[in-house]
Motif scaffolding. Sequence first.
Motif, PDB file in Angstrom:
ATOM      1  N   UNK A  82       0.841  -1.208   0.000  1.00 12.05           N
ATOM      2  CA  UNK A  82       0.000   0.000   0.000  1.00 12.05           C
ATOM      3  C   UNK A  82       0.873   1.253   0.000  1.00 12.05           C
ATOM      4  N   UNK A  83       1.942   1.239   0.788  1.00  9.21           N
ATOM      5  CA  UNK A  83       2.852   2.376   0.832  1.00  9.21           C
ATOM      6  C   UNK A  83       3.547   2.599  -0.501  1.00  9.21           C
ATOM      7  N   UNK A  84       3.943   1.524  -1.166  1.00 11.41           N
ATOM      8  CA  UNK A  84       4.570   1.643  -2.479  1.00 11.41           C
ATOM      9  C   UNK A  84       3.598   2.221  -3.498  1.00 11.41           C
ATOM     10  N   UNK A  85       2.350   1.761  -3.463  1.00 12.95           N
ATOM     11  CA  UNK A  85       1.345   2.291  -4.389  1.00 12.95           C
ATOM     12  C   UNK A  85       1.126   3.779  -4.148  1.00 12.95           C
ATOM     13  N   UNK A  86       1.045   4.183  -2.893  1.00 13.67           N
ATOM     14  CA  UNK A  86       0.877   5.596  -2.561  1.00 13.67           C
ATOM     15  C   UNK A  86       2.103   6.405  -3.000  1.00 13.67           C
ATOM     16  N   UNK A  87       3.294   5.848  -2.787  1.00 14.52           N
ATOM     17  CA  UNK A  87       4.529   6.522  -3.203  1.00 14.52           C
ATOM     18  C   UNK A  87       4.551   6.719  -4.716  1.00 14.52           C
ATOM     19  N   UNK A  88       4.159   5.698  -5.466  1.00 14.49           N
ATOM     20  CA  UNK A  88       4.142   5.815  -6.927  1.00 14.49           C
ATOM     21  C   UNK A  88       3.117   6.841  -7.395  1.00 14.49           C
ATOM     22  N   UNK A  89       2.019   6.956  -6.665  1.00 13.95           N
ATOM     23  CA  UNK A  89       0.957   7.881  -7.046  1.00 13.95           C
ATOM     24  C   UNK A  89       1.295   9.325  -6.661  1.00 13.95           C
TER      25      UNK A  89
END
Length: 104
Positions: A82-89
């Motif tokens: 979830x953190x990686x997805x938020x970081x990419x976004x």
Amino acid sequence: GEKQHTPRRKDAVSTPTPKVNLLVDIQAKLQAGKGACYARWAKVFNVISFDRHFEPQEQDKDLKNRLRDKQELSGILNWCIEGLQLYRKEGLKPPAAVQTATDI
């Protein structure tokens, strides 16, 4: 750095911009206005202050073992994804405490 194609999307191009986080006991003070060296380090480092001290009665002495449980590991992995997805976004947006500690 040079522009690079991303591993999963060959049509996407990005420029790597690393950021270093150091965990140290004592914060080194960089002297503002000391030329190119200061300017370079100020762009690369984030200062993360750990001001919280846990009293013995607050400490979880079994935490390391509990976090090794397969169910806990699954939850930790999901949290990381979830953190990686938020970081990419949204990219990396340091909290105010980190920005204040980093601004020398």
